[in-house]
Design an enzyme around this catalytic site. Structure first.
Site, PDB file in Angstrom:
ATOM      1  N   HIS A 200     -56.613  51.666  -6.905  1.00 54.30           N
ATOM      2  CA  HIS A 200     -56.628  51.025  -5.658  1.00 54.30           C
ATOM      3  C   HIS A 200     -55.478  50.379  -5.131  1.00 54.30           C
ATOM      4  O   HIS A 200     -54.584  49.986  -6.133  1.00 54.30           O
ATOM      5  CB  HIS A 200     -57.860  50.158  -5.549  1.00 54.30           C
ATOM      6  CG  HIS A 200     -59.204  50.682  -5.641  1.00 54.30           C
ATOM      7  ND1 HIS A 200     -60.156  50.362  -4.532  1.00 54.30           N
ATOM      8  CD2 HIS A 200     -59.945  51.594  -6.323  1.00 54.30           C
ATOM      9  CE1 HIS A 200     -61.163  51.078  -4.971  1.00 54.30           C
ATOM     10  NE2 HIS A 200     -61.043  51.674  -5.770  1.00 54.30           N
ATOM     11  N   PHE A 304     -53.423  58.777  -6.847  1.00 49.66           N
ATOM     12  CA  PHE A 304     -53.848  58.409  -5.590  1.00 49.66           C
ATOM     13  C   PHE A 304     -54.332  56.871  -5.527  1.00 49.66           C
ATOM     14  O   PHE A 304     -54.546  56.319  -6.547  1.00 49.66           O
ATOM     15  CB  PHE A 304     -55.351  58.993  -5.139  1.00 49.66           C
ATOM     16  CG  PHE A 304     -55.079  60.612  -5.531  1.00 49.66           C
ATOM     17  CD1 PHE A 304     -54.066  61.327  -5.232  1.00 49.66           C
ATOM     18  CD2 PHE A 304     -56.408  61.270  -5.707  1.00 49.66           C
ATOM     19  CE1 PHE A 304     -54.208  62.686  -5.064  1.00 49.66           C
ATOM     20  CE2 PHE A 304     -56.328  62.869  -5.796  1.00 49.66           C
ATOM     21  CZ  PHE A 304     -55.415  63.444  -5.584  1.00 49.66           C
ATOM     22  N   GLU A 305     -54.088  56.406  -4.420  1.00 53.23           N
ATOM     23  CA  GLU A 305     -54.260  55.051  -4.183  1.00 53.23           C
ATOM     24  C   GLU A 305     -55.234  54.928  -2.919  1.00 53.23           C
ATOM     25  O   GLU A 305     -55.030  55.123  -1.815  1.00 53.23           O
ATOM     26  CB  GLU A 305     -53.132  54.205  -3.586  1.00 53.23           C
ATOM     27  CG  GLU A 305     -51.943  54.181  -4.935  1.00 53.23           C
ATOM     28  CD  GLU A 305     -52.226  53.017  -5.788  1.00 53.23           C
ATOM     29  OE1 GLU A 305     -52.959  52.069  -5.492  1.00 53.23           O
ATOM     30  OE2 GLU A 305     -51.461  53.046  -6.870  1.00 53.23           O
ATOM     31  N   THR A 306     -56.515  54.203  -3.236  1.00 48.25           N
ATOM     32  CA  THR A 306     -57.423  53.755  -2.009  1.00 48.25           C
ATOM     33  C   THR A 306     -57.295  52.129  -1.745  1.00 48.25           C
ATOM     34  O   THR A 306     -57.058  51.402  -2.625  1.00 48.25           O
ATOM     35  CB  THR A 306     -58.937  53.992  -2.811  1.00 48.25           C
ATOM     36  OG1 THR A 306     -59.038  55.508  -2.883  1.00 48.25           O
ATOM     37  CG2 THR A 306     -59.798  53.455  -1.832  1.00 48.25           C
TER      38      THR A 306
END
Length: 377
Positions: A200, A304-306
């Site tokens: 995140h 991946f970054e949320t």
């Protein structure tokens, strides 16, 4: 570039992190998916015990497809928790998927488990292709102690030192945490072919728009940066992977995708990260810690970054399902693209079409800010 002293580096890096992570309010932006405003309900997110139970349930209902095991033979976490792995597939290509190395980054664990469930129970053609051509290894909760404490890092049991596990894979002065030794030992033994790291991030805007970023695509050793071009063909394949995901995700609802950067919002510029202490950075560089990887096995890796996290109030109940689903879809598409070779058909320079702030330099954990012109590319 003249090297800064340690105090100067710390001051500059701290300032940049403030620029990226301090703002949690985007009153004039279009949400990247449903709004994240409102209280973050931790009870709705998976605890360590719930993750263990979910893994057990998946294994039991998979009809032998999924094998779940712990890494206890290498050790346990600082607080004595087992680190779990789930294995699925019978193919030669080995794919490593890790989530929640930061304990307050919880939705990615749910996404990883949802994908595991798909491989365990879905008999569609694309799923069968993946399972026949590859074997996947899921570590859905790398940092179980941090997850239970709802903190980004963890604490060393003997000293109480707070530690970011994603900065602990370094040859000198690293591997202070038991979790790092456990996971590294398994990685060095397994020798995967590819890795995806799920995270995140703080709230930000897609460059040139009023859209709040919902999903960022990144490489921890910056493509065309100071380090990555020197490591085999990873400079190309990592860009191909991210461009592939970008295309696959472009039609998904309100997903607002960009490249992962440290953003200076005031000056509207960005810094690509080039960190050598990160876990997937060490994987790409073939780190040989304590003689466990004498052949310097390495492989490409992306992350991946949320948006949002569970400790700063930047997740809201309305957004959780959406944000989890975007991770699930991106993961599923990239694994398929890698396994089938579709990723290799992508023009690496298509990576430049992923929205990003004008590149001002590279944020490093070894030499401060490296200007673009000093990188050699």
């Amino acid at each position: 570039m003249k090297k800064m002293n340690i105090a100067g580096k710390v001051s500059m890096l701290t300032a940049l992190f403030v620029l990226l992570f301090s703002s949690l309010s985007f009153a004039e932006t279009v949400p990247g998916g449903p709004s994240t405003e409102g209280k973050t309900n931790i009870s709705s997110m998976l605890s360590y015990e719930e993750v263990v139970k979910t893994l057990s349930d998946i294994e039991q209902t998979s009809k032998g497809k999924v094998e779940v095991f712990t890494l206890d033979r290498f050790g346990k976490s600082e607080q004595g928790r087992s680190i779990y792995v789930a294995k699925v597939g019978t193919g030669e290509k080995k794919v490593w998927i890790q989530a929640q190395i930061h304990g307050n980054e919880k939705l990615v664990t749910e996404a990883a488990l949802q994908l595991l469930k798909t491989y365990a129970s879905n008999n569609s053609k694309d799923v069968q292709t993946v399972l026949e051509e590859s074997t996947l290894y899921f570590i859905p909760m790398y940092n179980p102690d941090g997850a239970e404490m709802n903190t980004r890092g963890t604490k060393i049991a003997e000293t109480g030192q707070y530690l970011d596990l994603n900065r602990d894979w370094v040859s000198e002065g690293g591997f202070a945490a038991k979790e790092s030794k456990v996971v590294y030992s398994y990685w060095a033994e397994l020798k995967p072919d590819f890795a995806i790291d799920l995270h995140h991030q703080g709230l930000k805007q897609v460059y040139g728009t009023n859209e709040a970023t919902s999903f960022s695509l990144g490489v921890s050793l910056a493509p065309n940066g100071p380090t990555l071009p020197n490591y085999q063909n990873y400079n190309d394949v990592t860009r191909q992977m991210l461009a592939y995901v970008y295309d696959e995700m472009s039609g998904y609802g309100y997903t607002h995708i960009d490249r992962y950067q440290i953003v200076d919002r005031q000056n509207q510029i960005g810094y690509d990260i080039d960190i050598k202490g990160g876990v997937v950075s060490a994987m790409m560089m073939g780190l040989n810690y304590n003689g466990l990887n004498p052949d310097n096995h390495s492989h490409p890796a992306v992350f991946f970054e949320t948006k949002g996290n569970s400790s700063e109030g930047s997740l809201g109940q309305k957004s959780n399902g959406y944000l989890t689903k975007q991770n699930y879809l991106a993961l599923k598409s990239l694994v398929y693209g890698y396994v089938t070779g579709e990723v290799e058909e992508v023009d690496p320079n298509h990576w430049n079409d992923i929205p990003a702030y004008p590149l001002a330099g590279y944020w490093t954990d070894y030499n401060g800010i490296v200007p673009v012109e000093s990188s050699g590319f």
